[in-house]
Design a protein around this motif. Structure first.
Motif, PDB file in Angstrom:
ATOM      1  N   ARG A 104       0.843  -1.196   0.000  1.00  0.00           N
ATOM      2  CA  ARG A 104       0.000   0.000   0.000  1.00  0.00           C
ATOM      3  C   ARG A 104       0.880   1.249   0.000  1.00  0.00           C
ATOM      4  NH1 ARG A 104      -2.072  -2.338   4.734  1.00  0.00           N
ATOM      5  NH2 ARG A 104      -1.858  -0.321   5.723  1.00  0.00           N
ATOM      6  N   ASP A 108      -5.143   1.483  -1.336  1.00  0.00           N
ATOM      7  CA  ASP A 108      -5.348   0.102  -0.902  1.00  0.00           C
ATOM      8  C   ASP A 108      -5.425  -0.832  -2.097  1.00  0.00           C
ATOM      9  OD1 ASP A 108      -5.384   0.670   1.816  1.00  0.00           O
ATOM     10  OD2 ASP A 108      -7.538   1.055   1.826  1.00  0.00           O
ATOM     11  N   LYS A 115      -8.227  -8.909  -1.839  1.00  0.00           N
ATOM     12  CA  LYS A 115      -8.541  -9.867  -0.775  1.00  0.00           C
ATOM     13  C   LYS A 115      -7.360 -10.090   0.167  1.00  0.00           C
ATOM     14  CE  LYS A 115      -7.516 -14.072  -3.432  1.00  0.00           C
ATOM     15  NZ  LYS A 115      -8.072 -15.315  -3.948  1.00  0.00           N
ATOM     16  N   TYR A 116      -6.178  -9.629  -0.239  1.00  0.00           N
ATOM     17  CA  TYR A 116      -4.978  -9.812   0.579  1.00  0.00           C
ATOM     18  C   TYR A 116      -4.692  -8.562   1.399  1.00  0.00           C
ATOM     19  CZ  TYR A 116      -4.178 -13.702  -2.574  1.00  0.00           C
ATOM     20  OH  TYR A 116      -4.326 -14.850  -3.299  1.00  0.00           O
ATOM     21  N   GLN A 117      -4.254  -8.779   2.618  1.00  0.00           N
ATOM     22  CA  GLN A 117      -3.820  -7.670   3.462  1.00  0.00           C
ATOM     23  C   GLN A 117      -2.564  -7.073   2.855  1.00  0.00           C
ATOM     24  OE1 GLN A 117      -5.274  -6.232   6.083  1.00  0.00           O
ATOM     25  NE2 GLN A 117      -3.621  -4.766   6.199  1.00  0.00           N
ATOM     26  N   GLY A 118      -2.586  -5.783   2.614  1.00  0.00           N
ATOM     27  CA  GLY A 118      -1.433  -5.120   2.026  1.00  0.00           C
ATOM     28  C   GLY A 118      -0.380  -4.778   3.058  1.00  0.00           C
ATOM     29  N   VAL A 119       0.850  -4.702   2.598  1.00  0.00           N
ATOM     30  CA  VAL A 119       1.981  -4.279   3.421  1.00  0.00           C
ATOM     31  C   VAL A 119       2.035  -2.753   3.352  1.00  0.00           C
ATOM     32  CG1 VAL A 119       4.506  -4.315   3.599  1.00  0.00           C
ATOM     33  CG2 VAL A 119       3.271  -6.395   2.956  1.00  0.00           C
ATOM     34  N   ALA A 136       7.033 -10.606   5.030  1.00  0.00           N
ATOM     35  CA  ALA A 136       5.780 -11.149   4.493  1.00  0.00           C
ATOM     36  C   ALA A 136       6.045 -12.455   3.741  1.00  0.00           C
ATOM     37  CB  ALA A 136       5.109 -10.126   3.572  1.00  0.00           C
ATOM     38  N   ASN A 140       4.524 -16.327   4.957  1.00  0.00           N
ATOM     39  CA  ASN A 140       3.542 -17.031   4.134  1.00  0.00           C
ATOM     40  C   ASN A 140       3.976 -18.469   3.901  1.00  0.00           C
ATOM     41  OD1 ASN A 140       2.337 -17.905   1.381  1.00  0.00           O
ATOM     42  ND2 ASN A 140       1.096 -16.166   2.051  1.00  0.00           N
TER      43      ASN A 140
END
Length: 170
Positions: A104, A108, A115-119, A136, A140
């Motif tokens: 990000r 966003d 759908k993925y949480q951004g860094v 990250a 994962n």
């Protein structure tokens, strides 16, 4: 079609995590700095404007990078969606089932990558951003094994004690 081993070795050095950096060319100077910092952690980042050798067909090289990457980082800046390529690159990664890590940078994640949480991050701090990306990848389950191998490789090639200590704290 899967790339040949010769193609992969030409594009990506052995023992390194293969990371495709999807970005808008307006930010190529900052992305180049990020690429340099990621290299310290055993990550080879594909940056199209730097990594395509003269005389090679550039679209084919981008496709080779997309076909052979371990993961894709989408550097989502406010102008990201305006590019004719970035959304396609994310779609390619998702279609292959490859991890997409959205970063990000003022906006966003959207679309299927949303759908993925951004860094969170900023291109003005490449060291902090590279560390967040590597963390990250380590967190994962899809990429942690390859990223750990790449870190061990980077640790074994550390040129100084300070560099080895920096890798230790990830």
């Amino acid at each position: 079609m899967a790339p040949s081993e010769l193609e992969v070795r030409r594009l990506w050095p052995d023992g390194r995590f293969r990371l495709f950096l999807s970005h808008v060319s307006n930010h190529k100077v900052a992305v180049s700095k990020l690429k340099d910092v990621l290299a310290l952690y055993g990550v080879t980042a594909f940056v199209a404007h730097e990594d395509i050798e003269p005389s090679l067909e550039w679209r084919g090289e981008i496709e080779l990078g997309l076909r052979s990457m371990h993961a894709l980082v989408a550097l989502i800046t406010p102008d990201f969606h305006a590019s004719q390529w970035t959304d396609h690159e994310i779609g390619w990664a998702l279609g292959r089932g490859v991890l997409v890590v959205p970063v990000r940078l003022g906006i966003d994640p959207y679309g299927f990558a949303g759908k993925y949480q951004g860094v969170p991050g900023t291109l003005d701090q490449p060291e902090a951003l590279a560390t967040a990306i590597v963390q990250a990848l380590l967190a994962n389950t899809q990429t942690h094994g390859e990223m750990r191998r790449s870190l061990v490789h980077a640790f074994s090639e550390a040129e100084s004690f300070n560099m080895a200590i920096a890798l230790r704290w990830l």
